[in-house]
Design a protein around this motif. Structure first.
Motif, mmCIF file in Angstrom:
data_model
loop_
_atom_site.group_PDB
_atom_site.id
_atom_site.type_symbol
_atom_site.label_atom_id
_atom_site.label_comp_id
_atom_site.label_asym_id
_atom_site.label_seq_id
_atom_site.Cartn_x
_atom_site.Cartn_y
_atom_site.Cartn_z
ATOM 1 N N ASP A 67 0.819 -1.210 0.000
ATOM 2 C CA ASP A 67 0.000 0.000 0.000
ATOM 3 C C ASP A 67 0.854 1.262 0.000
ATOM 4 O OD1 ASP A 67 -2.389 -1.285 -0.161
ATOM 5 O OD2 ASP A 67 -3.027 -0.896 1.892
ATOM 6 N N ALA A 68 1.940 1.239 0.770
ATOM 7 C CA ALA A 68 2.830 2.410 0.813
ATOM 8 C C ALA A 68 3.404 2.713 -0.563
ATOM 9 C CB ALA A 68 3.959 2.164 1.810
ATOM 10 N N ILE A 69 3.663 1.658 -1.328
ATOM 11 C CA ILE A 69 4.253 1.826 -2.666
ATOM 12 C C ILE A 69 3.216 2.290 -3.680
ATOM 13 C CG2 ILE A 69 5.334 0.568 -4.591
ATOM 14 C CD1 ILE A 69 6.559 -1.268 -2.309
ATOM 15 N N VAL A 70 2.094 1.550 -3.787
ATOM 16 C CA VAL A 70 1.150 1.858 -4.865
ATOM 17 C C VAL A 70 0.404 3.171 -4.621
ATOM 18 C CG1 VAL A 70 0.871 -0.571 -5.507
ATOM 19 C CG2 VAL A 70 -0.702 0.437 -3.858
ATOM 20 N N ALA A 71 0.342 3.628 -3.358
ATOM 21 C CA ALA A 71 -0.316 4.911 -3.071
ATOM 22 C C ALA A 71 0.494 6.099 -3.566
ATOM 23 C CB ALA A 71 -0.573 5.048 -1.567
ATOM 24 N N SER A 72 1.769 5.864 -3.901
ATOM 25 C CA SER A 72 2.627 6.984 -4.300
ATOM 26 C C SER A 72 2.252 7.562 -5.661
ATOM 27 C CB SER A 72 4.096 6.541 -4.310
ATOM 28 O OG SER A 72 4.322 5.549 -5.297
ATOM 29 N N GLY A 73 1.579 6.797 -6.499
ATOM 30 C CA GLY A 73 1.191 7.300 -7.819
ATOM 31 C C GLY A 73 0.280 8.505 -7.716
ATOM 32 N N GLU A 74 -0.710 8.429 -6.826
ATOM 33 C CA GLU A 74 -1.644 9.537 -6.628
ATOM 34 C C GLU A 74 -0.948 10.727 -5.969
ATOM 35 O OE1 GLU A 74 -4.052 6.196 -7.674
ATOM 36 O OE2 GLU A 74 -2.395 6.378 -6.244
ATOM 37 N N GLN A 75 0.052 10.451 -5.139
ATOM 38 C CA GLN A 75 0.795 11.534 -4.499
ATOM 39 C C GLN A 75 1.497 12.398 -5.541
ATOM 40 O OE1 GLN A 75 3.158 10.386 -1.108
ATOM 41 N NE2 GLN A 75 4.691 11.972 -1.502
ATOM 42 N N VAL A 76 2.086 11.762 -6.539
ATOM 43 C CA VAL A 76 2.761 12.490 -7.617
ATOM 44 C C VAL A 76 1.762 13.360 -8.381
ATOM 45 C CG1 VAL A 76 3.969 12.229 -9.819
ATOM 46 C CG2 VAL A 76 4.613 10.790 -7.864
ATOM 47 N N THR A 77 0.619 12.757 -8.745
ATOM 48 C CA THR A 77 -0.373 13.508 -9.527
ATOM 49 C C THR A 77 -0.902 14.710 -8.765
ATOM 50 O OG1 THR A 77 -1.067 11.375 -10.458
ATOM 51 C CG2 THR A 77 -2.436 13.270 -10.947
ATOM 52 N N SER A 78 -1.204 14.527 -7.478
ATOM 53 C CA SER A 78 -1.754 15.642 -6.705
ATOM 54 C C SER A 78 -0.758 16.795 -6.613
ATOM 55 C CB SER A 78 -2.165 15.168 -5.306
ATOM 56 O OG SER A 78 -1.065 14.649 -4.583
ATOM 57 N N GLY A 79 0.524 16.471 -6.440
ATOM 58 C CA GLY A 79 1.535 17.526 -6.394
ATOM 59 C C GLY A 79 1.676 18.250 -7.715
ATOM 60 N N LEU A 80 1.665 17.491 -8.825
ATOM 61 C CA LEU A 80 1.798 18.105 -10.149
ATOM 62 C C LEU A 80 0.616 19.012 -10.467
ATOM 63 C CD1 LEU A 80 3.170 15.071 -12.221
ATOM 64 C CD2 LEU A 80 4.419 17.158 -11.617
ATOM 65 N N LEU A 81 -0.604 18.569 -10.116
ATOM 66 C CA LEU A 81 -1.775 19.405 -10.393
ATOM 67 C C LEU A 81 -1.751 20.669 -9.531
ATOM 68 C CD1 LEU A 81 -4.408 19.997 -11.812
ATOM 69 C CD2 LEU A 81 -5.577 18.507 -10.161
ATOM 70 N N ALA A 82 -1.314 20.559 -8.282
ATOM 71 C CA ALA A 82 -1.209 21.746 -7.424
ATOM 72 C C ALA A 82 -0.234 22.753 -8.028
ATOM 73 C CB ALA A 82 -0.769 21.343 -6.014
ATOM 74 N N ILE A 83 0.890 22.265 -8.558
ATOM 75 C CA ILE A 83 1.875 23.146 -9.209
ATOM 76 C C ILE A 83 1.267 23.811 -10.438
ATOM 77 C CG2 ILE A 83 4.027 23.155 -10.532
ATOM 78 C CD1 ILE A 83 5.067 21.005 -8.592
ATOM 79 N N ALA A 84 0.525 23.023 -11.239
ATOM 80 C CA ALA A 84 -0.094 23.571 -12.453
ATOM 81 C C ALA A 84 -1.100 24.669 -12.106
ATOM 82 C CB ALA A 84 -0.778 22.451 -13.237
ATOM 83 N N LEU A 85 -1.876 24.461 -11.048
ATOM 84 C CA LEU A 85 -2.845 25.476 -10.627
ATOM 85 C C LEU A 85 -2.142 26.728 -10.121
ATOM 86 C CD1 LEU A 85 -5.412 23.130 -8.835
ATOM 87 C CD2 LEU A 85 -5.876 24.526 -10.862
ATOM 88 N N GLN A 86 -1.087 26.530 -9.333
ATOM 89 C CA GLN A 86 -0.315 27.674 -8.832
ATOM 90 C C GLN A 86 0.269 28.479 -9.990
ATOM 91 O OE1 GLN A 86 2.521 25.781 -6.275
ATOM 92 N NE2 GLN A 86 0.998 25.211 -4.725
ATOM 93 N N ASP A 87 0.683 27.782 -11.035
ATOM 94 C CA ASP A 87 1.252 28.449 -12.210
ATOM 95 C C ASP A 87 0.209 29.311 -12.921
ATOM 96 O OD1 ASP A 87 3.545 28.814 -13.994
ATOM 97 O OD2 ASP A 87 2.356 27.710 -15.471
ATOM 98 N N MET A 88 -1.077 28.966 -12.727
ATOM 99 C CA MET A 88 -2.166 29.761 -13.310
ATOM 100 C C MET A 88 -2.633 30.852 -12.362
ATOM 101 S SD MET A 88 -4.534 26.813 -15.068
ATOM 102 C CE MET A 88 -3.958 25.876 -16.496
ATOM 103 N N GLY A 89 -1.958 30.989 -11.222
ATOM 104 C CA GLY A 89 -2.328 32.027 -10.273
ATOM 105 C C GLY A 89 -3.426 31.620 -9.309
ATOM 106 N N ILE A 90 -3.696 30.305 -9.197
ATOM 107 C CA ILE A 90 -4.743 29.818 -8.305
ATOM 108 C C ILE A 90 -4.109 29.205 -7.063
ATOM 109 C CG2 ILE A 90 -6.640 28.153 -8.062
ATOM 110 C CD1 ILE A 90 -6.993 28.372 -11.127
ATOM 111 N N PRO A 91 -4.424 29.688 -5.872
ATOM 112 C CA PRO A 91 -3.880 29.082 -4.648
ATOM 113 C C PRO A 91 -4.308 27.618 -4.552
ATOM 114 C CG PRO A 91 -4.951 31.187 -4.177
ATOM 115 C CD PRO A 91 -5.321 30.829 -5.580
ATOM 116 N N ALA A 92 -3.363 26.738 -4.338
ATOM 117 C CA ALA A 92 -3.679 25.306 -4.270
ATOM 118 C C ALA A 92 -2.622 24.601 -3.443
ATOM 119 C CB ALA A 92 -3.727 24.701 -5.680
ATOM 120 N N ARG A 93 -3.018 23.495 -2.805
ATOM 121 C CA ARG A 93 -2.045 22.648 -2.135
ATOM 122 C C ARG A 93 -2.509 21.201 -2.238
ATOM 123 N NH1 ARG A 93 -1.594 21.338 4.108
ATOM 124 N NH2 ARG A 93 -1.058 19.375 3.084
#
Length: 416
Positions: A67-93
């Protein structure tokens, strides 16, 4: 202003370009004045890769580490989307399941959600912040270990978060633009449904429709979470997405929201069914338990059950199991043969279950008769039948799948 949960599956976040496209969908809702939490899956193919690494490392491995391993895929996506939103000027975490927390039991690999604490997310809505939540995962609070919810678990995460923060709507963005009356690949005239009741969607999801995970529909029904299925591949800036009211797609809702129900809503089919027939079974009390208890002990789900009328003290029992469990089921029955006293076990895997679904069946007679007549006119033999208030299922030879689905789709006027 509404409070929304937006869920995006693996194909919707398959690469950076698509993640940016998802960010544009989120931005559209923020600009409309809504409070938004986003739930994301792993990028397409990543979970399979992580699972393969676990198996390559050790065939028998610790489920907690899995579980610790396979859960990491979603962790990567959530971080990347937060960065993409921040790049558009939208507060996100980004948020991981354990940070909220999404509390689960300790059934690693297929954990069930016990509760969701959305207090921190709601507090940050007041600051205009978007919460980007890793789906598919939670935490077993007593042990503090990461858990995963099983394949398709991000849908369940999204509905649970929507219930936890009392969202007005949960939008499930996927690679299709809604729920159809049947598979459009088999019936080109299949049409998208504007609304479908929770019970109908639950039947369709459990009977082969792959649009939503069954557990997510169950959760939505229990908590009355209005859920939309819609396409993530639509242009985020399309004019029809910026108009007031419900967006294009299919609304899954309480039956009371559907003013006039169709008699039949859809035709579903499941190819992963196998038929088992036990011949010459003594017809006496306790025999049914003798047949089905060993299957239950082996964790094999039994579906359609038919028992013939007793003749000279003996009967036949026919039932279906998942194809993947066919051999295990026969082995379990063989082990109980002496106790049951049957003569032979026969089986077939070249069968398919076709189901007619609709809440309108409750108030209309003759629905089953029309199906049986239509199938007989096409020369399609029925091996077994099961019914409920809103469903009629028939087991037929797999070779007739497409003909049966097309016939029933037309008979109930779903082509119109």
């Amino acid at each position: 202003m509404a409070r929304l949960v937006m869920k995006f599956g693996g194909t919707s976040v398959a690469n950076i370009e698509r993640i940016r496209n998802v960010a544009r969908h989120v931005k559209r809702e923020i600009e409309a004045g809504h409070e938004v939490a986003v739930v994301v899956s792993a990028m397409s193919g990543k979970t399979n890769e992580l699972v393969a690494w676990c198996r390559e490392t050790a065939v028998l491995h610790d489920a907690r580490e899995y579980d610790a391993i396979v859960a990491s895929g979603e962790q990567v996506t959530s971080g990347l989307l937060a960065i993409a939103l921040q790049d558009m000027g939208i507060p996100a975490r980004s948020w991981q399941g354990w940070q909220l927390p999404i509390s689960t039991d300790d059934a690693h690999g297929s954990a069930r959600i016990l509760s969701v604490n959305g207090d921190q997310i709601v507090e940050r809505f007041a600051e205009g912040e978007v919460a980007v939540i890793a789906g598919f995962q939670g935490m077993h609070v007593p042990s503090g270990r990461i858990t995963t919810l099983g394949r398709g678990g991000s849908d369940t995460s999204a509905v649970a978060v929507a219930a936890g923060i009392k969202a007005d709507r949960c939008d499930i963005y996927t690679d299709v633009d809604g729920v159809y009356t049947t598979d459009p690949r088999i019936v080109p005239k299949a049409r998208r449904l504007e609304k479908i009741a929770f019970e109908e969607m639950l039947e369709m999801a459990s009977l082969g429709a792959k649009v939503l995970q069954v557990r997510s529909v169950e959760l939505a029904m229990v908590h009355n979470v209005r859920t939309f299925v819609r396409s993530s591949f639509t242009d985020p800036d399309a004019p029809e997405l910026k108009t007031a009211g419900d967006p294009p797609g299919t609304l899954i809702c309480d039956e009371e929201e559907i003013v006039e129900s169709e008699v039949v809503t859809g035709i579903a089919f499941a190819r992963d069914e196998a038929q088992i027939s036990i011949r010459h079974v003594p017809d006496k009390p306790g025999i049914a338990a003798g047949v089905f208890v060993p299957l239950a002990d082996a964790h094999i789900n039994v579906d359609m059950i038919v028992q013939n009328i007793s003749a000279e003290g003996f009967t036949d029992i026919t039932f279906t199991v998942p194809t993947a469990d066919f051999e295990r089921a026969k082995a379990a029955l063989a082990g109980a043969r002496e106790e049951i006293g049957f003569q032979a076990v026969e089986g077939a895997t070249d069968v398919v279950k076709i189901s007619i679904i609709g809440i309108g069946m409750r108030s209309h007679a003759g629905v089953a008769a029309r199906a049986f007549k239509a199938l007989s006119e096409r020369g399609i033999n029925i091996r077994a039948i099961s019914t409920s208030e809103i469903k009629i299922s028939v087991l037929i030879d797999a070779a007739y799948t497409e003909l049966a689905v097309r016939t029933l789709h037309s008979v109930y006027g779903l082509d119109a």
